[in-house]
Design a protein around this motif. Structure first.
Motif, short mmCIF file in Angstrom:
data_model
loop_
_atom_site.label_atom_id
_atom_site.label_comp_id
_atom_site.label_asym_id
_atom_site.label_seq_id
_atom_site.Cartn_x
_atom_site.Cartn_y
_atom_site.Cartn_z
N ILE A 1 0.83 -1.22 0.00
CA ILE A 1 0.00 0.00 0.00
C ILE A 1 0.86 1.27 0.00
O ILE A 1 0.44 2.30 0.50
CB ILE A 1 -1.01 0.01 1.17
N LYS A 2 2.03 1.19 -0.60
CA LYS A 2 2.94 2.34 -0.63
C LYS A 2 2.37 3.54 -1.38
O LYS A 2 2.79 4.65 -1.14
CB LYS A 2 4.27 1.94 -1.27
N ASN A 3 1.46 3.32 -2.29
CA ASN A 3 0.90 4.41 -3.08
C ASN A 3 -0.60 4.51 -2.80
O ASN A 3 -1.42 4.23 -3.68
CB ASN A 3 1.18 4.16 -4.56
N PRO A 4 -0.99 4.92 -1.59
CA PRO A 4 -2.41 4.87 -1.21
C PRO A 4 -3.32 5.74 -2.06
O PRO A 4 -4.43 5.32 -2.38
CB PRO A 4 -2.41 5.33 0.25
N LYS A 5 -2.87 6.92 -2.44
CA LYS A 5 -3.74 7.79 -3.24
C LYS A 5 -4.08 7.14 -4.58
O LYS A 5 -5.23 7.17 -5.01
CB LYS A 5 -3.09 9.15 -3.45
N ALA A 6 -3.10 6.56 -5.23
CA ALA A 6 -3.35 5.91 -6.52
C ALA A 6 -4.24 4.68 -6.34
O ALA A 6 -5.12 4.42 -7.17
CB ALA A 6 -2.04 5.52 -7.19
N LEU A 7 -4.03 3.92 -5.27
CA LEU A 7 -4.87 2.74 -5.02
C LEU A 7 -6.32 3.16 -4.79
O LEU A 7 -7.24 2.56 -5.36
CB LEU A 7 -4.34 1.97 -3.81
N LEU A 8 -6.52 4.16 -3.95
CA LEU A 8 -7.87 4.63 -3.67
C LEU A 8 -8.53 5.18 -4.95
O LEU A 8 -9.70 4.92 -5.21
CB LEU A 8 -7.85 5.70 -2.58
N ARG A 9 -7.77 5.92 -5.74
CA ARG A 9 -8.30 6.46 -6.99
C ARG A 9 -8.71 5.32 -7.93
O ARG A 9 -9.78 5.35 -8.53
CB ARG A 9 -7.23 7.36 -7.64
N ARG A 10 -7.88 4.29 -8.02
CA ARG A 10 -8.19 3.14 -8.89
C ARG A 10 -9.45 2.43 -8.41
O ARG A 10 -10.21 1.88 -9.21
CB ARG A 10 -7.00 2.17 -8.90
N LEU A 11 -9.68 2.41 -7.10
CA LEU A 11 -10.88 1.77 -6.54
C LEU A 11 -12.09 2.70 -6.60
O LEU A 11 -13.19 2.32 -6.20
CB LEU A 11 -10.62 1.33 -5.10
N GLY A 12 -11.88 3.93 -7.07
CA GLY A 12 -12.98 4.89 -7.16
C GLY A 12 -13.39 5.44 -5.83
O GLY A 12 -14.53 5.84 -5.64
#
Length: 147
Positions: free
Chosen positions: A129-140
Protein backbone atom coordinates in the motif's frame (compact mmCIF):
# COMPACT_ATOMS: atom_id res chain seq x y z
CA UNK A 1 2.12 -21.50 -8.39
CA UNK A 2 -1.38 -20.13 -8.39
CA UNK A 3 -3.10 -18.69 -5.35
CA UNK A 4 -6.73 -19.48 -4.63
CA UNK A 5 -9.46 -16.86 -4.80
CA UNK A 6 -9.64 -17.21 -1.01
CA UNK A 7 -6.08 -15.97 -0.63
CA UNK A 8 -6.58 -13.32 -3.30
CA UNK A 9 -9.63 -11.96 -1.44
CA UNK A 10 -7.64 -12.09 1.81
CA UNK A 11 -4.84 -9.97 0.40
CA UNK A 12 -7.28 -7.52 -1.20
CA UNK A 13 -9.21 -7.20 2.07
CA UNK A 14 -6.02 -6.48 3.97
CA UNK A 15 -5.00 -3.88 1.38
CA UNK A 16 -8.40 -2.20 1.68
CA UNK A 17 -8.19 -2.20 5.48
CA UNK A 18 -4.65 -0.87 5.28
CA UNK A 19 -5.88 2.02 3.17
CA UNK A 20 -8.55 2.80 5.78
CA UNK A 21 -6.48 2.60 8.97
CA UNK A 22 -8.38 5.41 10.72
CA UNK A 23 -11.88 4.11 10.17
CA UNK A 24 -13.97 0.97 10.38
CA UNK A 25 -15.13 -0.50 7.11
CA UNK A 26 -17.69 -3.15 6.27
CA UNK A 27 -17.66 -6.26 4.18
CA UNK A 28 -20.02 -4.58 1.68
CA UNK A 29 -17.50 -1.69 1.41
CA UNK A 30 -14.71 -4.09 0.46
CA UNK A 31 -16.91 -6.18 -1.83
CA UNK A 32 -18.13 -3.10 -3.70
CA UNK A 33 -14.62 -1.65 -4.10
CA UNK A 34 -13.28 -4.84 -5.68
CA UNK A 35 -16.56 -6.03 -7.24
CA UNK A 36 -16.32 -9.37 -5.45
CA UNK A 37 -18.80 -11.64 -3.68
CA UNK A 38 -19.85 -10.57 -0.18
CA UNK A 39 -20.66 -14.21 0.60
CA UNK A 40 -17.10 -15.37 -0.08
CA UNK A 41 -15.66 -12.29 1.56
CA UNK A 42 -17.49 -13.06 4.83
CA UNK A 43 -15.68 -16.40 5.04
CA UNK A 44 -12.35 -14.72 4.29
CA UNK A 45 -12.84 -11.99 6.89
CA UNK A 46 -13.93 -14.55 9.46
CA UNK A 47 -10.66 -16.45 8.93
CA UNK A 48 -8.60 -13.25 9.00
CA UNK A 49 -10.21 -12.52 12.36
CA UNK A 50 -9.47 -16.01 13.67
CA UNK A 51 -5.77 -15.68 12.84
CA UNK A 52 -5.54 -12.24 14.45
CA UNK A 53 -5.10 -10.02 11.40
CA UNK A 54 -8.51 -8.35 11.49
CA UNK A 55 -10.59 -7.03 14.40
CA UNK A 56 -14.32 -7.15 13.99
CA UNK A 57 -16.87 -5.11 15.91
CA UNK A 58 -20.55 -5.95 15.78
CA UNK A 59 -23.42 -3.53 16.03
CA UNK A 60 -24.56 -0.24 14.58
CA UNK A 61 -21.12 1.37 14.53
CA UNK A 62 -19.33 -1.90 13.94
CA UNK A 63 -17.00 -2.88 11.20
CA UNK A 64 -13.56 -4.18 10.41
CA UNK A 65 -10.08 -2.89 11.15
CA UNK A 66 -6.58 -4.24 10.89
CA UNK A 67 -5.52 -5.85 14.16
CA UNK A 68 -1.85 -5.09 13.44
CA UNK A 69 0.12 -2.37 11.76
CA UNK A 70 0.65 -2.97 8.02
CA UNK A 71 4.41 -3.21 8.68
CA UNK A 72 3.75 -6.24 10.89
CA UNK A 73 1.74 -8.24 8.35
CA UNK A 74 3.98 -10.41 6.18
CA UNK A 75 2.66 -11.24 2.73
CA UNK A 76 4.34 -14.65 2.95
CA UNK A 77 2.71 -15.40 6.29
CA UNK A 78 -0.73 -14.45 4.96
CA UNK A 79 -0.31 -16.74 1.97
CA UNK A 80 0.84 -19.63 4.18
CA UNK A 81 -2.10 -19.13 6.56
CA UNK A 82 -4.75 -18.81 3.88
CA UNK A 83 -3.70 -21.51 1.40
CA UNK A 84 -4.52 -25.11 2.24
CA UNK A 85 -2.29 -26.97 -0.16
CA UNK A 86 1.12 -26.30 -1.64
CA UNK A 87 1.45 -29.65 -3.40
CA UNK A 88 2.54 -28.45 -6.83
CA UNK A 89 2.76 -31.94 -8.27
CA UNK A 90 1.51 -35.36 -7.24
CA UNK A 91 4.72 -36.41 -5.48
CA UNK A 92 4.27 -33.48 -3.04
CA UNK A 93 0.88 -34.79 -2.00
CA UNK A 94 0.13 -38.45 -1.63
CA UNK A 95 3.40 -39.63 -3.16
CA UNK A 96 1.58 -41.76 -5.67
CA UNK A 97 4.11 -41.37 -8.46
CA UNK A 98 5.92 -44.23 -10.18
CA UNK A 99 9.26 -42.41 -10.26
CA UNK A 100 9.12 -40.89 -6.75
CA UNK A 101 12.41 -41.32 -4.97
CA UNK A 102 14.51 -41.50 -8.11
CA UNK A 103 13.33 -38.32 -9.83
CA UNK A 104 14.94 -35.02 -8.85
CA UNK A 105 11.88 -32.96 -9.80
CA UNK A 106 10.44 -32.95 -6.27
CA UNK A 107 13.62 -31.37 -4.89
CA UNK A 108 13.79 -28.84 -7.73
CA UNK A 109 10.19 -27.75 -7.19
CA UNK A 110 10.66 -27.62 -3.41
CA UNK A 111 13.65 -25.31 -3.93
CA UNK A 112 11.58 -23.11 -6.26
CA UNK A 113 8.76 -22.89 -3.72
CA UNK A 114 11.25 -21.96 -0.98
CA UNK A 115 12.60 -19.18 -3.19
CA UNK A 116 9.05 -18.00 -3.92
CA UNK A 117 8.25 -17.79 -0.21
CA UNK A 118 11.58 -16.09 0.50
CA UNK A 119 10.49 -13.27 -1.81
CA UNK A 120 7.00 -13.05 -0.29
CA UNK A 121 8.51 -13.01 3.20
CA UNK A 122 10.52 -9.89 2.34
CA UNK A 123 7.35 -7.88 1.89
CA UNK A 124 4.64 -6.63 4.21
CA UNK A 125 1.22 -5.16 3.73
CA UNK A 126 2.86 -1.74 4.08
CA UNK A 127 4.85 -2.47 0.92
CA UNK A 128 1.64 -3.32 -0.92
CA UNK A 129 0.00 0.00 0.00
CA UNK A 130 2.94 2.34 -0.63
CA UNK A 131 0.90 4.41 -3.08
CA UNK A 132 -2.41 4.87 -1.21
CA UNK A 133 -3.74 7.79 -3.24
CA UNK A 134 -3.35 5.91 -6.52
CA UNK A 135 -4.87 2.74 -5.02
CA UNK A 136 -7.87 4.63 -3.67
CA UNK A 137 -8.30 6.46 -6.99
CA UNK A 138 -8.19 3.14 -8.89
CA UNK A 139 -10.88 1.77 -6.54
CA UNK A 140 -12.98 4.89 -7.16
CA UNK A 141 -12.73 5.97 -3.54
CA UNK A 142 -11.88 9.37 -2.08
CA UNK A 143 -8.49 9.82 -0.47
CA UNK A 144 -8.63 10.38 3.31
CA UNK A 145 -7.63 14.05 2.88
CA UNK A 146 -10.63 14.63 0.61
CA UNK A 147 -13.07 12.88 2.91
Amino acid sequence: MRLTIYTDFSLRSLIFLGLHRDESVTIPDIAAAFDISEHHLRKVVHRLGQIGLVETTRGRNGGLRLAKNPEEISVGAVVRLMEEDFAMVQCFGDGNCRIAGVCALQGILAEAMSAWFAVLDRYTLADAIKNPKALLRRLGLPSPAAA
